[in-house]
Design an enzyme around this catalytic site. Structure first.
Site, PDB file in Angstrom:
ATOM      1  N   ASN A  47      -5.305  12.483   0.097  1.00 38.55           N
ATOM      2  CA  ASN A  47      -4.449  11.639   0.943  1.00 38.55           C
ATOM      3  C   ASN A  47      -5.368  10.933   1.945  1.00 38.55           C
ATOM      4  O   ASN A  47      -6.589  11.138   1.948  1.00 38.55           O
ATOM      5  CB  ASN A  47      -3.382  12.488   1.640  1.00 38.55           C
ATOM      6  N   ASP A  76      -1.828  10.776  -2.335  1.00 34.11           N
ATOM      7  CA  ASP A  76      -2.216   9.726  -3.281  1.00 34.11           C
ATOM      8  C   ASP A  76      -2.442  10.300  -4.667  1.00 34.11           C
ATOM      9  O   ASP A  76      -2.253   9.622  -5.669  1.00 34.11           O
ATOM     10  CB  ASP A  76      -3.460   8.991  -2.783  1.00 34.11           C
ATOM     11  N   ARG A 103      -7.528  -0.383  -6.823  1.00 35.63           N
ATOM     12  CA  ARG A 103      -7.709   0.803  -5.987  1.00 35.63           C
ATOM     13  C   ARG A 103      -7.775   2.041  -6.890  1.00 35.63           C
ATOM     14  O   ARG A 103      -6.910   2.206  -7.757  1.00 35.63           O
ATOM     15  CB  ARG A 103      -6.561   0.951  -4.970  1.00 35.63           C
ATOM     16  N   ARG A 107       0.848  -1.187   0.000  1.00 31.64           N
ATOM     17  CA  ARG A 107       0.000   0.000   0.000  1.00 31.64           C
ATOM     18  C   ARG A 107       0.884   1.237   0.000  1.00 31.64           C
ATOM     19  O   ARG A 107       2.100   1.151   0.152  1.00 31.64           O
ATOM     20  CB  ARG A 107      -0.946  -0.011   1.211  1.00 31.64           C
ATOM     21  N   GLY A 108       0.223   2.404  -0.150  1.00 30.48           N
ATOM     22  CA  GLY A 108       0.973   3.644  -0.316  1.00 30.48           C
ATOM     23  C   GLY A 108       1.144   3.865  -1.817  1.00 30.48           C
ATOM     24  O   GLY A 108       1.454   2.922  -2.561  1.00 30.48           O
ATOM     25  N   ALA A 109       0.929   5.109  -2.244  1.00 30.17           N
ATOM     26  CA  ALA A 109       0.828   5.383  -3.680  1.00 30.17           C
ATOM     27  C   ALA A 109       2.032   4.886  -4.501  1.00 30.17           C
ATOM     28  O   ALA A 109       1.855   4.123  -5.459  1.00 30.17           O
ATOM     29  CB  ALA A 109       0.582   6.874  -3.877  1.00 30.17           C
TER      30      ALA A 109
HETATM   31  O1  MRU Z   1      -4.732   3.346   2.063  1.00 33.01           O
HETATM   32  P1  MRU Z   1      -3.253   3.520   2.055  1.00 33.01           P
HETATM   33  O2  MRU Z   1      -2.583   2.967   3.255  1.00 33.01           O
HETATM   34  O3  MRU Z   1      -2.638   3.022   0.756  1.00 33.01           O
HETATM   35  O4  MRU Z   1      -3.054   5.094   2.069  1.00 33.01           O
HETATM   36  C1  MRU Z   1      -1.767   5.609   1.958  1.00 33.01           C
HETATM   37  C2  MRU Z   1      -1.705   7.073   2.066  1.00 33.01           C
HETATM   38  O5  MRU Z   1      -2.692   7.766   2.178  1.00 33.01           O
HETATM   39  C3  MRU Z   1      -0.340   7.685   1.943  1.00 33.01           C
HETATM   40  O6  MRU Z   1      -0.249   8.830   2.711  1.00 33.01           O
HETATM   41  C4  MRU Z   1      -0.089   8.041   0.478  1.00 33.01           C
HETATM   42  O7  MRU Z   1      -0.286   6.928  -0.339  1.00 33.01           O
HETATM   43  C5  MRU Z   1       1.260   8.577   0.258  1.00 33.01           C
HETATM   44  S1  MRU Z   1       2.466   7.321   0.260  1.00 33.01           S
HETATM   45  C6  MRU Z   1       4.000   7.918   0.043  1.00 33.01           C
END
Ligand code: MRU
Length: 359
Positions: A258, A248, A95, A52-54
């Site tokens: 985000n 994101d 997603r 997870r995370g963008a």
């Molecule tokens: O749902 P997630 O855990 O994937 O959400 C992640 C976030 O909101 C992060 O802040 C975002 O992806 C930035 S990652 C460098």
């Protein structure tokens, strides 16, 4: 201080190998890798937030696309390209909010289209090497964000430590290794500066408590977990020098999608005159969307709210609204920290210039 966050995603073995991820659903209780060798498993891993995370899901999707077609027996380029395109469509359904997922899929699809003259086996090899290159690029991008962001994380003269508040996890676990929002913290700590992070717990999936706290502890950086509803209090007590979060998707006017709750933190930061920074690579900026209201916001299942991590905390059958992200209007953002430098308001003009004249 020597810091080396764990690798969130890497390729193991030869072309028959697998994408190895840290299964983030198990943290902080268990640190376990998962080797993913087919596209359905990769889709599931992205969907349920094992990865997870963008930026990390962008890289995961690139490997997923290769996994989808590596055993393809397509007789010609047209048939192969159609398979790639169908797999990209499928991975894109995992997603919707983080634009990096679509950015990475498009990048691999463009690469495929540009090599129509090669035999299919050659194109498959290129797809795998491009996904691997994305890891090295992500590391360089995050380190650059760290270097540009570190000087912004300053404490008032009466303090010897800088207190940063962050929301969700935009650390190494959200990228290949170094993070976006946490990269400036890592770089400042490497430079010998004393850093301390307040990690918002981040309901409902607790990325702050489970992941940000875990990775900062691993790195030896002091971290304090607070529940999301405590941010106003710690800010009012003067305990926060700067807020830094990831993104994101950033729209062309600087609005930022985000993790849900980010918007509230930004409003609080404004109230308490605390700078609010967003750290994001260019691959998270979507210049095709004029403003944040056009960003698709993922809604997730009710159980994450009513019985997250097993225990029921709301009555059976109750109505639930569970958007996974919110949009912080650009007026609350002090600056965006990218790999090409710090971007100040007015963001629409500054971002336009950034994309027209990249370094
Ligand atoms: O749902 P997630 O855990 O994937 O959400 C992640 C976030 O909101 C992060 O802040 C975002 O992806 C930035 S990652 C460098």
């Amino acid at each position: 201080m020597d810091i080396a966050p764990a690798r969130t995603i890497e390729w193991v073995g030869n072309s028959n190998g697998a994408a190895r991820i840290i299964d983030q659903t198990l943290l902080p209780n268990e640190y376990k890798h998962l080797d993913i060798a087919d596209v359905e498993t990769m889709w599931e891993a992205i969907k349920v937030l094992r990865v997870r995370g963008a930026p990390a899901i962008g890289i995961a999707a690139a490997f997923g696309l290769y996994l989808a077609v590596r055993n393809s027996a397509a007789p010609d380029f047209a048939a192969f390209e159609a398979e790639v395109s169908e797999a990209a469509r499928y991975l894109g359904t995992a997603r919707p909010t983080a634009v990096n997922l679509f950015w990475a899929l498009k990048r691999i699809q463009k690469l495929v289209a540009a090599h129509s003259a090669l035999p299919v086996a050659g194109i498959k090899a290129l797809m795998l090497s491009e996904a691997t290159v994305m890891i090295d690029e992500d590391n360089a991008v995050c380190r650059a964000i760290g270097s540009f962001g570190a000087p912004l994380l300053a404490q008032p003269p009466e303090r010897t430590i800088c207190n940063v508040l962050t929301h969700c996890n935009a650390g190494g676990l959200a990228t290949a290794q170094w993070g976006t929002a946490l990269a400036p913290v890592y770089v400042a700590a490497e430079q010998g500066r004393a850093m301390h992070v307040f990690a918002d717990e981040t309901r409902p999936l607790l990325q702050g408590a489970r992941l940000t706290a875990w990775e900062l502890q691993q790195a030896g950086i002091p971290v304090t977990v607070i529940t999301d509803n405590m941010a106003a209090t710690v800010m009012a007590q003067g305990k926060v020098d700067a807020v830094i979060v990831g993104a994101d998707r950033v729209a062309a006017n600087g609005d930022v999608a985000n993790k849900i709750g980010t918007f509230g933190v930004a409003v609080l930061a404004r109230e308490f005159h605390i700078p609010f920074y967003v750290a994001a690579p260019l691959s998270s900026i979507d210049m095709s969307l004029a403003s944040g209201e056009l960003i698709p916001i993922e809604e997730r299942k009710a159980e994450e709210v009513t019985q997250g991590f097993g225990k029921r905390t709301a009555p059976e059958g109750v109505q639930v609204y569970n958007p996974a992200f919110d949009v912080t209007p650009h007026r609350y953002i002090t600056a965006l920290i990218t790999e090409q430098g710090v971007v100040h308001p007015p963001f629409d003009a500054a971002l336009k210039q950034l994309f027209e004249t990249p370094v």
